[in-house]
Scaffold this motif. Structure first.
Motif, PDB file in Angstrom:
ATOM      1  N   TYR A  32       0.866  -1.186   0.000  1.00  0.00           N
ATOM      2  CA  TYR A  32       0.000   0.000   0.000  1.00  0.00           C
ATOM      3  C   TYR A  32       0.891   1.219   0.000  1.00  0.00           C
ATOM      4  N   ARG A  51      -3.024   0.574  -4.021  1.00  0.00           N
ATOM      5  CA  ARG A  51      -2.650  -0.729  -3.491  1.00  0.00           C
ATOM      6  C   ARG A  51      -1.767  -1.456  -4.496  1.00  0.00           C
ATOM      7  N   PHE A  89       5.554  13.870  -0.313  1.00  0.00           N
ATOM      8  CA  PHE A  89       6.156  12.668   0.236  1.00  0.00           C
ATOM      9  C   PHE A  89       5.400  11.436  -0.253  1.00  0.00           C
ATOM     10  N   ASN A  93       3.369   1.166   3.162  1.00  0.00           N
ATOM     11  CA  ASN A  93       2.978   0.328   4.283  1.00  0.00           C
ATOM     12  C   ASN A  93       3.610  -1.036   4.070  1.00  0.00           C
ATOM     13  N   GLY A  96       2.757  -4.207   8.570  1.00  0.00           N
ATOM     14  CA  GLY A  96       1.507  -4.131   9.309  1.00  0.00           C
ATOM     15  C   GLY A  96       0.895  -2.759   9.229  1.00  0.00           C
ATOM     16  N   ASN A  97       0.833  -2.088  10.348  1.00  0.00           N
ATOM     17  CA  ASN A  97       0.141  -0.813  10.403  1.00  0.00           C
ATOM     18  C   ASN A  97       1.071   0.389  10.404  1.00  0.00           C
ATOM     19  N   MET A  98       2.295   0.205   9.996  1.00  0.00           N
ATOM     20  CA  MET A  98       3.246   1.309  10.041  1.00  0.00           C
ATOM     21  C   MET A  98       3.549   1.839   8.649  1.00  0.00           C
ATOM     22  N   LEU A  99       3.514   3.148   8.518  1.00  0.00           N
ATOM     23  CA  LEU A  99       3.901   3.802   7.279  1.00  0.00           C
ATOM     24  C   LEU A  99       5.355   4.247   7.367  1.00  0.00           C
ATOM     25  N   PHE A 101       7.899   6.808   5.469  1.00  0.00           N
ATOM     26  CA  PHE A 101       7.892   7.944   4.556  1.00  0.00           C
ATOM     27  C   PHE A 101       9.242   8.112   3.886  1.00  0.00           C
ATOM     28  N   GLY A 102       9.195   8.597   2.669  1.00  0.00           N
ATOM     29  CA  GLY A 102      10.400   8.998   1.974  1.00  0.00           C
ATOM     30  C   GLY A 102      10.801  10.409   2.363  1.00  0.00           C
TER      31      GLY A 102
END
Lengths: 111, 115
Positions: A32, A51, A89, A93, A96-99, A101-102
């Motif tokens: 994602y 997705r 940016f 994902n 799990g539930n963590m994003l 970032f670049g």
């Protein structure tokens, strides 16, 4: 470690032109992806997501393209306006539930 | 509808002093995030709450950082003692669901300068 890789370049475009902002990611398990826009003094704002089972998604004036073969994500903004000036940016994902970032790309729109 | 509220917006402190940041998420959002953002970089997750429970704090430097969300609504992030390298923007975000697929709404952040 695996990460969304993006140094902070600056993209300068003329008002009315199309903008393309690129992002490379390294984790093939990411499922994602999100593009955020951050204006000066504000928090990031969601623009569009995609997705991993898709390769293209369109919104209002924005299109996100996903190329899983080369692990590349792009944001296209049509008819760029001065209000589009911001830092963009990508985020993935992959755990799990963590994003993750670049580093962001600064878009400057010349009137 | 009010967005995510953070205070203060700016804070300047001397090193070794304590500092606290406050966040009030969007009403009804059970998931709350604290991020750190260095200049020119993307946000980095410090801690994530589901209601009052910290479910992901692996990136929080626990020797000097602490956070709480006692009643599962607003949250406080504390640094004690602050170091020069803590100068950054501290962002709070909230979402209506636990999955990263739920849109995260960010507050304006607190810009911390440690001198």
């Amino acid at each position: 470690g695996e990460s969304v890789g993006l140094h902070l370049p600056t993209l300068s475009v003329q008002e009315g032109d199309n903008s393309i902002i690129n992002c490379a990611y390294s984790n093939s398990a990411s499922d994602y992806f999100i593009w955020y826009k951050q204006e000066s003094g504000k928090g990031p704002q969601f623009i569009i997501d995609i997705r991993s089972n898709m390769d293209k998604r369109q919104g209002q004036r924005v299109t996100v393209l996903l190329n899983k073969t080369v692990k590349h994500l792009s944001l296209q903004i049509a008819a760029t306006q001065p209000g589009d000036s911001a830092v963009y940016f990508c985020a993935e994902n992959n755990a799990g539930n963590m994003l993750t970032f670049g580093g962001g790309t600064r878009l400057m729109v010349k009137p | 509808e009010a967005g995510v509220v953070q205070s203060p917006r700016y804070k300047i402190i001397e090193k070794k002093q304590p500092v606290a940041f406050w966040c009030n998420p969007i009403s009804g959002h059970n998931t709350l995030y604290w991020y750190l953002q260095n200049l020119g970089q993307g946000p980095e997750l410090l801690i994530r709450y589901e209601n009052e429970e910290a479910v992901d704090d692996s990136q929080l430097p626990k020797d000097r950082f602490s956070a709480e969300r006692l009643k599962g609504v607003d949250s406080t992030l504390k640094i004690q003692p602050a170091e020069l390298g803590d100068s950054a923007v501290y962002l709070c975000a909230s979402s209506s669901g636990a999955s990263a697929a739920y849109e995260q709404y960010f507050g304006p952040g607190t810009r911390l300068t440690v001198t």
